[in-house]
Design an enzyme around this catalytic site. Sequence first.
Site, PDB file in Angstrom:
ATOM      1  N   LYS A  63      25.612   5.557  73.589  1.00 36.21           N
ATOM      2  CA  LYS A  63      25.571   4.046  73.469  1.00 36.21           C
ATOM      3  C   LYS A  63      27.017   3.280  73.404  1.00 36.21           C
ATOM      4  O   LYS A  63      26.630   2.160  73.616  1.00 36.21           O
ATOM      5  CB  LYS A  63      24.971   4.068  72.042  1.00 36.21           C
ATOM      6  CG  LYS A  63      25.077   4.256  71.011  1.00 36.21           C
ATOM      7  CD  LYS A  63      24.628   5.802  70.623  1.00 36.21           C
ATOM      8  CE  LYS A  63      24.959   6.589  69.325  1.00 36.21           C
ATOM      9  NZ  LYS A  63      24.057   7.419  67.940  1.00 36.21           N
ATOM     10  N   LYS A  66      24.181  -0.194  69.964  1.00 35.33           N
ATOM     11  CA  LYS A  66      22.390  -0.306  70.401  1.00 35.33           C
ATOM     12  C   LYS A  66      22.252  -1.409  70.468  1.00 35.33           C
ATOM     13  O   LYS A  66      21.166  -1.614  71.983  1.00 35.33           O
ATOM     14  CB  LYS A  66      21.914   0.350  69.439  1.00 35.33           C
ATOM     15  CG  LYS A  66      22.303   2.092  69.280  1.00 35.33           C
ATOM     16  CD  LYS A  66      21.786   2.952  68.389  1.00 35.33           C
ATOM     17  CE  LYS A  66      21.885   4.350  68.023  1.00 35.33           C
ATOM     18  NZ  LYS A  66      21.606   4.872  66.381  1.00 35.33           N
ATOM     19  N   ILE A 102      12.898   6.958  69.776  1.00 28.03           N
ATOM     20  CA  ILE A 102      11.415   6.525  69.963  1.00 28.03           C
ATOM     21  C   ILE A 102      12.169   5.655  71.375  1.00 28.03           C
ATOM     22  O   ILE A 102      13.181   5.156  72.411  1.00 28.03           O
ATOM     23  CB  ILE A 102      12.235   4.894  69.679  1.00 28.03           C
ATOM     24  CG1 ILE A 102      12.295   5.900  67.313  1.00 28.03           C
ATOM     25  CG2 ILE A 102      11.497   3.642  69.204  1.00 28.03           C
ATOM     26  CD1 ILE A 102      12.445   4.683  66.855  1.00 28.03           C
ATOM     27  N   GLY A 105      18.940  12.963  64.646  1.00 26.59           N
ATOM     28  CA  GLY A 105      18.506  14.769  65.312  1.00 26.59           C
ATOM     29  C   GLY A 105      18.649  15.435  66.648  1.00 26.59           C
ATOM     30  O   GLY A 105      18.257  14.486  67.459  1.00 26.59           O
ATOM     31  N   ALA A 124       6.399  16.868  85.563  1.00 24.92           N
ATOM     32  CA  ALA A 124       8.028  16.814  86.810  1.00 24.92           C
ATOM     33  C   ALA A 124       7.456  16.631  87.358  1.00 24.92           C
ATOM     34  O   ALA A 124       7.828  16.627  88.790  1.00 24.92           O
ATOM     35  CB  ALA A 124       9.052  16.917  85.628  1.00 24.92           C
TER      36      ALA A 124
HETATM   37  P1  NDP Z   1      28.234  16.981  68.849  1.00 20.47           P
HETATM   38  O1  NDP Z   1      29.589  16.319  68.227  1.00 20.47           O
HETATM   39  O2  NDP Z   1      27.472  17.362  67.586  1.00 20.47           O
HETATM   40  O3  NDP Z   1      28.742  17.672  69.995  1.00 20.47           O
HETATM   41  C1  NDP Z   1      29.179  17.105  70.927  1.00 20.47           C
HETATM   42  C2  NDP Z   1      29.854  18.476  71.320  1.00 20.47           C
HETATM   43  O4  NDP Z   1      30.581  18.207  72.328  1.00 20.47           O
HETATM   44  C3  NDP Z   1      30.448  19.507  71.172  1.00 20.47           C
HETATM   45  O5  NDP Z   1      30.208  21.050  71.231  1.00 20.47           O
HETATM   46  C4  NDP Z   1      31.678  18.622  71.490  1.00 20.47           C
HETATM   47  O6  NDP Z   1      32.023  20.134  70.453  1.00 20.47           O
HETATM   48  C5  NDP Z   1      31.183  19.391  72.818  1.00 20.47           C
HETATM   49  N1  NDP Z   1      32.473  18.757  73.809  1.00 20.47           N
HETATM   50  C6  NDP Z   1      33.586  17.489  73.022  1.00 20.47           C
HETATM   51  N2  NDP Z   1      34.400  17.305  73.960  1.00 20.47           N
HETATM   52  C7  NDP Z   1      34.765  17.633  74.840  1.00 20.47           C
HETATM   53  C8  NDP Z   1      34.978  18.304  75.774  1.00 20.47           C
HETATM   54  N3  NDP Z   1      36.176  17.529  76.299  1.00 20.47           N
HETATM   55  N4  NDP Z   1      35.012  19.671  77.098  1.00 20.47           N
HETATM   56  C9  NDP Z   1      34.022  19.845  76.342  1.00 20.47           C
HETATM   57  N5  NDP Z   1      32.560  19.915  75.562  1.00 20.47           N
HETATM   58  C10 NDP Z   1      33.374  18.607  74.028  1.00 20.47           C
HETATM   59  O7  NDP Z   1      27.514  15.393  68.965  1.00 20.47           O
HETATM   60  P2  NDP Z   1      26.139  15.206  68.779  1.00 20.47           P
HETATM   61  O8  NDP Z   1      25.375  16.574  69.565  1.00 20.47           O
HETATM   62  O9  NDP Z   1      25.623  14.114  68.015  1.00 20.47           O
HETATM   63  O10 NDP Z   1      25.910  13.306  69.714  1.00 20.47           O
HETATM   64  C11 NDP Z   1      26.698  14.105  72.070  1.00 20.47           C
HETATM   65  C12 NDP Z   1      25.875  12.974  72.151  1.00 20.47           C
HETATM   66  O11 NDP Z   1      24.776  11.797  71.544  1.00 20.47           O
HETATM   67  C13 NDP Z   1      26.959  11.273  71.284  1.00 20.47           C
HETATM   68  O12 NDP Z   1      27.444   9.915  72.403  1.00 20.47           O
HETATM   69  C14 NDP Z   1      26.075  10.352  70.600  1.00 20.47           C
HETATM   70  O13 NDP Z   1      26.231   9.367  69.998  1.00 20.47           O
HETATM   71  C15 NDP Z   1      24.535  10.513  71.156  1.00 20.47           C
HETATM   72  N6  NDP Z   1      24.065  10.879  70.047  1.00 20.47           N
HETATM   73  C16 NDP Z   1      23.389  11.484  69.042  1.00 20.47           C
HETATM   74  C17 NDP Z   1      22.796  11.772  67.954  1.00 20.47           C
HETATM   75  C18 NDP Z   1      22.182  12.639  66.958  1.00 20.47           C
HETATM   76  O14 NDP Z   1      21.059  12.414  66.529  1.00 20.47           O
HETATM   77  N7  NDP Z   1      23.840  12.999  66.171  1.00 20.47           N
HETATM   78  C19 NDP Z   1      21.322  10.887  68.464  1.00 20.47           C
HETATM   79  C20 NDP Z   1      21.727   9.553  69.184  1.00 20.47           C
HETATM   80  C21 NDP Z   1      22.644   9.688  70.589  1.00 20.47           C
HETATM   81  P3  NDP Z   1      33.736  20.472  69.424  1.00 20.47           P
HETATM   82  O15 NDP Z   1      33.088  20.437  68.588  1.00 20.47           O
HETATM   83  O16 NDP Z   1      34.666  21.710  69.516  1.00 20.47           O
HETATM   84  O17 NDP Z   1      34.619  19.298  69.856  1.00 20.47           O
HETATM   85  N1  HSE Z   2      25.027   8.823  63.900  1.00 23.46           N
HETATM   86  C1  HSE Z   2      23.569   7.243  64.540  1.00 23.46           C
HETATM   87  C2  HSE Z   2      22.607   7.704  63.547  1.00 23.46           C
HETATM   88  C3  HSE Z   2      22.606   9.040  65.935  1.00 23.46           C
HETATM   89  O1  HSE Z   2      23.167   7.635  62.806  1.00 23.46           O
HETATM   90  O2  HSE Z   2      22.049   6.570  64.133  1.00 23.46           O
HETATM   91  C4  HSE Z   2      21.999   8.142  66.504  1.00 23.46           C
HETATM   92  O3  HSE Z   2      21.661   7.393  67.428  1.00 23.46           O
END
Ligand code: NDP
Ligand code: HSE
Length: 437
Positions: A105, A205, A136, A302, A33
């Site tokens: 998304k 997506k 990807i 993941g 970077a």
């Molecule tokens: P998670 O639920 O694991 O993580 C979200 C986090 O945000 C949790 O720790 C949650 O806390 C916290 N949170 C929720 N509301 C608030 C708030 N108001 N203020 C502060 N923190 C908050 O979700 P993911 O990490 O799986 O997903 C995150 C994003 O990434 C989503 O948009 C998802 O669609 C996207 N994504 C996910 C993928 C995956 O493989 N999981 C892959 C690609 C995209 P709490 O647990 O207490 O609710």
């Molecule tokens: N829930 C989504 C999936 C996470 O299963 O593909 C990745 O965007």
Amino acid sequence: MKAINVGLCGVGTVGGGTATVLKRNGNEIARRAGRPIVITMAANRDLDRARELVGDDVLLTDNAMDVVNNPDIDIVVELIGGTTVAKDLVLAAIANGKHVVTANKKLIAEYGNEIFALAQEKGVMVAFEAAVAGGIPVIKALREGLTANQIEWVAGIINGTSNFILTEMRDKGSAFADVLAEAQRLGYAEADPTFDIEGHDAAHKLTIMSAIAFGIPVQFDKAYLEGISKLDAADIKYAAELGYRIKLLGMTRRRPNGIELRVSPTLIPAGRLIANVDGVMNAVLVKGDAVGATMYYGPGAGAEPTASSVIADLVDITRLHTADPEHRVPHLAFQPSQIANLPILPIDEVETCYYLRLTAKDLPGVLADVTGILAEGQISVDAMLQKPAAAAGGTAEIIIVTHIAIEKNINIAIAKIENLASTHGKVVKLRLEHLNG
Ligand code: NDP
Ligand code: HSE
């Protein structure tokens, strides 16, 4: 050189993965970077959990707006999900002149036009590589690597959870509910897993890729979507006998009068590379007029695979943030003034091949009636399979694969077939794509 300060909103699966990879590979990332990229502040509801993942030297808050309003933060990373808090904080970050990285998304597919317009006005970048196909780098490929091409179509297996479920059901005969629970345990599924299994996530997506491929606004509300929850195991088996695999496929195709934008369980010839993309893996196949067909394959969900994309966006922004905003890569690949107003075609206008399964009395003339109806609708049959009735005069299952037809003609034919005295119940209809390069 001065570090880039990142504010992480949401320390869950992806947020945790992002913190871990940034710490582990920090030196290597800084070499690429040109300066260190450091998480200096994070917001999460559960502060103890966040502390475990981000370490002791990061300022923590349970209010994401504290991150957005911190003048020391250069880039806000939104990993909360949904379109309530996430939308407010992304718009506020942009209004405060901060760049944004998101994996969300749903947010981009539903509110991207508004978000990009504000970002352009404020001269900041909104990057969303992780929003499509997890690890990807397909947004980068579509927006930059394929920029010479007229894109003809994009087809993708872009929901890891559904692909994992279909694979485990086919290979191990596992029950739908058990595999879904496993996908949730592994962190693949959305907070509300109906988004995965009913096709919303894949359609989000696909909407984003369609906008970038064809230079049109994001229009999730016009996408057609059908999930895997009603898919019958019998159709998976019959499709295999005919030489196909069923995948939850997103397909967007340029047609002379508009754009097809649809997600549904779809038969794909078993010999195609994309038909053999299994488990949580995703793949996107893009057909460009100059390059031909190219395929992008990798983990679609993941913690660390998705973090890989989030951090790639952080590096891109770090490299570009001193560049003149007019000379950065446009959010949707095409210059904002060049976004076209092509219509999204209604599902009735879609042209593809179809798999039909019907139950009929095993009597003379039934097949002739069915094929006669298809012929009236200009629908040509490619293959047919009859599963014999257990006893004379019983019912048989007839499976028909058609050549390319218009969906409204197929629907008219199905209605007529269902009205025949010799058939029983509903005709199962699945779309079929040959995906020829
Ligand atoms: P998670 O639920 O694991 O993580 C979200 C986090 O945000 C949790 O720790 C949650 O806390 C916290 N949170 C929720 N509301 C608030 C708030 N108001 N203020 C502060 N923190 C908050 O979700 P993911 O990490 O799986 O997903 C995150 C994003 O990434 C989503 O948009 C998802 O669609 C996207 N994504 C996910 C993928 C995956 O493989 N999981 C892959 C690609 C995209 P709490 O647990 O207490 O609710
Ligand atoms: N829930 C989504 C999936 C996470 O299963 O593909 C990745 O965007």
